[in-house]
Every structure is written in C-alpha cells, then in structure tokens.
Design a protein around this motif. Structure first.
Motif, mmCIF file in Angstrom:
data_model
loop_
_atom_site.group_PDB
_atom_site.id
_atom_site.type_symbol
_atom_site.label_atom_id
_atom_site.label_comp_id
_atom_site.label_asym_id
_atom_site.label_seq_id
_atom_site.Cartn_x
_atom_site.Cartn_y
_atom_site.Cartn_z
ATOM 1 N N ILE A 74 0.867 -1.183 0.000
ATOM 2 C CA ILE A 74 0.000 0.000 0.000
ATOM 3 C C ILE A 74 0.901 1.229 0.000
ATOM 4 O O ILE A 74 1.868 1.302 0.750
ATOM 5 C CB ILE A 74 -0.959 -0.009 1.213
ATOM 6 N N GLY A 75 0.616 2.166 -0.883
ATOM 7 C CA GLY A 75 1.459 3.352 -1.012
ATOM 8 C C GLY A 75 1.023 4.481 -0.097
ATOM 9 O O GLY A 75 -0.078 4.455 0.469
ATOM 10 N N TRP A 76 1.891 5.471 0.023
ATOM 11 C CA TRP A 76 1.550 6.618 0.864
ATOM 12 C C TRP A 76 0.325 7.346 0.330
ATOM 13 O O TRP A 76 -0.459 7.908 1.085
ATOM 14 C CB TRP A 76 2.736 7.568 1.017
ATOM 15 N N GLU A 77 0.145 7.305 -1.007
ATOM 16 C CA GLU A 77 -1.017 7.971 -1.603
ATOM 17 C C GLU A 77 -2.321 7.340 -1.105
ATOM 18 O O GLU A 77 -3.312 8.038 -0.869
ATOM 19 C CB GLU A 77 -0.959 7.901 -3.133
ATOM 20 N N ASN A 78 -2.302 6.002 -0.990
ATOM 21 C CA ASN A 78 -3.501 5.303 -0.505
ATOM 22 C C ASN A 78 -3.761 5.586 0.969
ATOM 23 O O ASN A 78 -4.913 5.743 1.398
ATOM 24 C CB ASN A 78 -3.347 3.801 -0.735
ATOM 25 N N LEU A 79 -2.681 5.656 1.740
ATOM 26 C CA LEU A 79 -2.820 5.978 3.156
ATOM 27 C C LEU A 79 -3.344 7.396 3.334
ATOM 28 O O LEU A 79 -4.197 7.656 4.186
ATOM 29 C CB LEU A 79 -1.474 5.814 3.862
ATOM 30 N N LEU A 80 -2.846 8.310 2.507
ATOM 31 C CA LEU A 80 -3.325 9.691 2.549
ATOM 32 C C LEU A 80 -4.796 9.762 2.161
ATOM 33 O O LEU A 80 -5.596 10.452 2.808
ATOM 34 C CB LEU A 80 -2.487 10.565 1.616
ATOM 35 N N GLY A 81 -5.159 9.040 1.106
ATOM 36 C CA GLY A 81 -6.558 9.028 0.682
ATOM 37 C C GLY A 81 -7.467 8.493 1.770
ATOM 38 O O GLY A 81 -8.582 8.995 1.973
ATOM 39 N N TYR A 83 -6.892 8.737 4.973
ATOM 40 C CA TYR A 83 -6.986 9.816 5.974
ATOM 41 C C TYR A 83 -8.035 10.844 5.549
ATOM 42 O O TYR A 83 -8.887 11.251 6.361
ATOM 43 C CB TYR A 83 -5.619 10.478 6.129
ATOM 44 N N ILE A 84 -7.980 11.252 4.309
ATOM 45 C CA ILE A 84 -8.881 12.299 3.828
ATOM 46 C C ILE A 84 -10.342 11.857 3.895
ATOM 47 O O ILE A 84 -11.226 12.642 4.267
ATOM 48 C CB ILE A 84 -8.504 12.701 2.385
ATOM 49 N N THR A 85 -10.601 10.602 3.559
ATOM 50 C CA THR A 85 -11.996 10.141 3.516
ATOM 51 C C THR A 85 -12.516 9.645 4.866
ATOM 52 O O THR A 85 -13.725 9.696 5.125
ATOM 53 C CB THR A 85 -12.163 9.010 2.477
ATOM 54 N N GLU A 86 -11.631 9.183 5.726
ATOM 55 C CA GLU A 86 -12.072 8.540 6.963
ATOM 56 C C GLU A 86 -11.960 9.401 8.221
ATOM 57 O O GLU A 86 -12.634 9.125 9.219
ATOM 58 C CB GLU A 86 -11.280 7.249 7.182
ATOM 59 N N PHE A 87 -11.108 10.427 8.197
ATOM 60 C CA PHE A 87 -10.886 11.202 9.425
ATOM 61 C C PHE A 87 -12.182 11.763 9.990
ATOM 62 O O PHE A 87 -12.395 11.797 11.209
ATOM 63 C CB PHE A 87 -9.880 12.329 9.179
ATOM 64 N N LYS A 88 -13.068 12.215 9.111
ATOM 65 C CA LYS A 88 -14.313 12.842 9.562
ATOM 66 C C LYS A 88 -15.169 11.920 10.422
ATOM 67 O O LYS A 88 -16.016 12.388 11.188
ATOM 68 C CB LYS A 88 -15.129 13.326 8.359
ATOM 69 N N HIS A 89 -14.957 10.621 10.311
ATOM 70 C CA HIS A 89 -15.744 9.679 11.107
ATOM 71 C C HIS A 89 -15.191 9.524 12.531
ATOM 72 O O HIS A 89 -15.741 8.755 13.329
ATOM 73 C CB HIS A 89 -15.762 8.310 10.422
ATOM 74 N N HIS A 90 -14.127 10.245 12.831
ATOM 75 C CA HIS A 90 -13.475 10.097 14.135
ATOM 76 C C HIS A 90 -13.319 11.444 14.858
ATOM 77 O O HIS A 90 -12.507 11.574 15.765
ATOM 78 C CB HIS A 90 -12.109 9.427 13.952
#
Length: 230
Positions: A74-81, A83-90
């Motif tokens: 898994i690349g850093w781009e996927n990890l960043l993506g 973060y961007i999509t999931e952070f709001k749920h936390h």
C-alpha cells in the motif's frame, strides 16, 4: 457591545489530539494486512510525532511512515486518501460544544469560524461535529486564498458578518495565529487553553467551552461601561 463571536476549529472546537488518536488507531486496525509488522503503539506514536499537531500535511507524514517502517503493498497515496476520507468519522468535540453554541445564539450573537486547512476536509469535519448550521460565516484558508494570522482573513470574516472588530470576539487555541492576530485587527481575543502553550498569558482565557457565554456577557458589560465612561 459584543455582537459577534468567531472561532478557530482545530484545538478549539474540535479536540484534534483525541480525534487523531482515534483515527490512527482505527486506520491501523483496518489496514492490518499492510501495517501488522509494526506495533500499534509505534505506528500511532510516530504518526503523532510527524503530524506536529496538524502543522505538517499528511502527504509528508505518510511518505515518511512508508519509508521508516518499510510498508509494502500500500502506497503513501492510498494511506493519505484513507486519511482524507475517513478522518471525519473520528471527530471528537470538546465538552459542551453544542450547548455553548446554542447559548450564544440564544443571546443573539452572530457566529463565525476561521480555520486554516483544506476546504473540503475542514468542512467535512465541521459537518461531522454537527455544528455547521450554528455559523453565519465559515472561512477555510484554502478556499479563501489566505490564512491566519493574516489580518485580511479576519477582516473578511467580519465583513461577511457585517460586524466591526471592536464589537467582536475571537476564540482560539494558538497564541499567535488566533489570539494576538485577532487583537491586531481590533477584536478581543480569548484563549482556549492548551498545555502546549502553558507559558502564554492572555487577557482572557477559558479551559472549558461552557465558560464562554458567561465570559462574553461579562465582556459585553465591560464594553458598555467603557462606552459610557468615554
């Protein structure tokens, strides 16, 4: 007379430290197939260190994590993506957030927000907290093309609220970007206490958001008395 209260977001209304810990623990658990060779404690601790309380954007954070921990599959781009999509749920609010906003609205005050950050990301977090509709104006630095402590973004927010600096208050956790910057344009600055800046000595400070309505009423009284004396 105080007619408007403006706020910072991260560290003021949103408990960002708690939100980051909640998110990164969840990310580790969801992506265990890629991160399982790292201990959860190591992953969380290093993320928090590299993040620098939000002052380093996550592309740099994840690039460093992938390199240091030799993450593969898994690349850093996927990890960043993620973060961007999931952070709001936390997103974790500070205590008494909504009751404080409701009380200020009941007192007839206009409410605004100025936050540094990326437009859609910050708006997602604001909506996740369920507070968007309390505000008469929300300014996010990326969308506005300027950021705190630039006086221009404070002036723009006041223009949108149709309020003067002398009748407005700004509440934030950062001594320079929030408190002093708002005072520079003529607003009253209230510090939302943060242990990171424990040496800061402001004119006004609160530990709990629930203290704000009473403090602002007291400021209003002081302002009225000052007006009479002049």
């Amino acid at each position: 007379m105080i007619q408007a209260v403006l706020f910072d977001l991260d560290g003021t209304l949103l408990d960002r430290d708690a939100s980051v810990k909640k998110f990164i623990e969840n990310q580790y658990e969801r992506l265990g197939n890629y991160l399982g060779h790292i201990s959860k404690e190591e992953y969380m601790t290093r993320f928090i260190e590299l993040d620098c309380r939000g002052y380093v954007w996550k592309d740099k954070v994840y690039q460093q994590l992938v390199e240091e921990f030799e993450i593969v599959g898994i690349g850093w781009e996927n990890l960043l993506g993620d973060y961007i999509t999931e952070f709001k749920h936390h997103c974790v609010p500070f205590p008494n957030l909504k009751s404080m906003l409701e009380e200020l609205k009941t007192d007839g005050l206009a409410l605004g927000m100025i936050t540094n950050g990326f437009g859609q990301f910050q708006m997602d977090n604001i909506r996740a907290l369920g507070i968007e509709n309390y505000f008469d104006a929300i300014l996010v630095s990326e969308t506005e093309g300027m950021k705190k402590p630039d006086p221009a973004i404070f002036k723009r927010a006041l223009e949108r609220l149709n309020k003067e600096p002398r009748e407005s208050v700004f509440v934030g956790d950062h001594p320079e970007n929030d408190v002093k910057a708002s005072q520079y344009v003529g607003m009253k600055g209230i510090w939302k206490k943060d242990v990171q800046w424990d040496a800061f000595e402001p004119d006004y400070a609160v530990e709990d958001l629930g203290e704000l309505p009473t403090m602002i009423r007291n400021l209003d009284l002081i302002t009225k008395i000052g007006g009479v004396n002049r």
